[in-house]
Design an enzyme around this catalytic site. Structure first.
Site: not given
Ligand code: GLN
Length: 473
Positions: A78, A153, A177
């Site tokens: 990420k 996310s 997330s």
């Protein structure tokens, strides 16, 4: 041709060991898929041009016989995980050109193991969101149905894995997330015990909640990633020392599942409820005992989370002032530099949370909001820990709905926040939780259930997850 779809970490490891294929060949196979699919999906923000260098180093280790299970395995990370010499923008314009000056703890572990870091994946700005529609670099699409969101996310990492653009991926969790996108994309997502994995080198969202979390196509892959990362790090004050990692409630056999039905009476898609009931039947057939439990304070989890998190966000994001990092706009005086840089560098959701957080921390409101939320959090923690005196797992659906359409909920922040309703208790109380695919709905969209376990009882999760996987093929 390598069959990427059915590939697992262990299979890839064996294949590289026996010379069936090399890490370079495997990496090239993923790079080919990325080339074919990334324009449409926007899962990756960048593919690192040194990925093949790492693959070659891994291949050398296979020749030397100095390998570990993760050697040569292609991983995507990420965009909020620092990897020295590489961009890390946390999905924000304010960090557009920020190059990490050091390696995060998890990257150091991946490097030591000889993994191949393919690139960085898209995310909601500073990890705020449940759909990956709030990135400064465009939306990410769900590979299962490209008209839908992948969840957020960490939606880029989920989409990359679901589309076979990496063998395993890393996200971060502050409140769902990783579990939520894993549910939307048909993957396994593990939120470890708070303090199990170092937060050192992770761009902070909410320090008391954040935890690096892996996605896997199956439970075993997530377990391998967890084992790699779950170590004490003396550079992170919240990393739990080894001698304190002994689970309080650990038993030889974890068999009892508690269901807090009152938490999902209303507002849950009927297909989710039905799938949940079917999952219970499967778990019973595996020999698990199912009992109802009450978690009266946990119904306030979302309210507590959406006060505590913005408070921490507003503090964390104050360091992005247009002077020390990234995006900077000139102004007539210092205040103007601050306001212009922050006003144009942060997106809508980040600004909303800074405002909210500043408000709940401000003199006069602090007691009414922040302090109260902290008290509620304590109550939630206590009741979750207490529940684990009588059950080994707490089970809920992972999300109240399957993947929704792109564009939905963007004008209604509260509707977006409601996606986190089942995620919040685990993050607030610090216990581990794993989301696991539990079937599909009528439209073929993935559905998911989520187990919580006592602190440092990730093993319980891996065990039940593998058993559930075996009857849920
Ligand atoms: N949906 C959560 C939020 O918007 C996601 C937080 C997270 O886990 N990074 O706050």
């Amino acid at each position: 041709m390598i069959d990427l779809k059915s590939l697992t970490i262990e299979k890839a490891h064996e294949a590289m060991k026996s010379g069936e294929f090399t890490s370079r060949e495997l990496t090239l196979a993923y790079l080919t898929v990325i080339k074919e699919r990334n324009t449409e999906l926007n899962a990756y923000l960048e593919v690192f041009d040194d990925a093949l260098v790492s693959a070659d180093l891994a291949d050398k280790r296979f020749k030397d016989g100095t390998v570990e299970i993760m050697t040569g395995i292609p991983v995507a990370i990420k965009d909020n995980i620092l990897y020295e010499g590489h961009l890390a923008s946390a999905g924000s314009k304010i960090l557009k050109n920020y190059i990490a000056s050091y390696d995060s703890f998890v990257i150091r572990e991946l490097k030591k193991a000889g993994a191949v870091i393919l690139g960085r994946t898209n995310m909601d700005e500073f990890a705020m969101g449940s759909s990956t529609q709030a990135s400064a670099y465009g939306i990410t699409r769900n590979p299962v149905d490209i008209t839908r969101v992948p969840g957020g996310s960490s939606g880029g990492s989920a989409a990359a894995l679901a589309a076979d653009m990496a063998l395993v991926t890393l996200g971060t969790e502050t409140c769902g997330s990783v579990r939520e996108p894993s549910a939307f994309c048909g993957l396994v997502g593990l939120k470890p015990t708070y303090g199990a994995v170092s937060r050192n080198g992770i761009i902070a969202m909410g320090n008391s909640l954040d935890q690096v979390s892996p996605f896997g196509k199956n439970v075993r892959d997530a377990e391998i990633m967890f084992n790699l990362m779950s170590k004490h790090d003396k550079e992170d004050a919240t990393s739990v020392p080894d001698e304190k990692r002994n689970p309080v409630y650990k038993k030889a056999k974890a068999t009892k599942i508690g269901i807090p039905r009152h938490l999902f009476k209303d507002g849950v898609d009927p297909e989710i409820t039905q799938n949940f009931e079917e999952s219970l039947v499967k778990l019973k057939s595996l020999g698990y005992e199912i009992v109802d439990i009450e978690l009266p304070f946990s119904k306030y989890s979302l309210e507590a989370y959406y006060i505590i998190m913005p408070a921490e966000v507003s503090t964390n994001l104050s360091r992005f002032d247009g002077i020390r990092y990234g995006h900077s706009v000139q102004g007539g005086n210092l205040m103007e530099v601050y306001t212009k840089s922050r006003g144009t560098g942060f997106g809508r959701e980040a600004r909303r949370r800074i405002l909210l957080g500043t408000y709940v921390l401000s003199h006069g409101y602090y007691d009414a909001y922040y302090n109260k939320a902290i008290l509620v959090r304590e109550k939630i923690k206590n009741e979750v820990n207490k529940a684990f005196e009588s059950v080994d797992f707490i089970l809920t659906p992972t999300t109240p709905m399957p993947a929704f359409k792109i564009g939905e909920k963007m004008d209604d922040p509260v509707a977006m926040y409601l996606c986190d309703i089942f995620s919040a208790p685990a993050n607030l109380s610090g216990v581990p939780s794993m989301a696991i695919p539990s079937g599909k709905n009528m439209e073929g969209l993935p559905l998911s259930i989520q187990f919580m376990a006592p602190k440092f009882c990730e093993e319980y999760l891996f065990d039940i997850g593998k058993k559930f996987e075996s009857v849920n093929k």
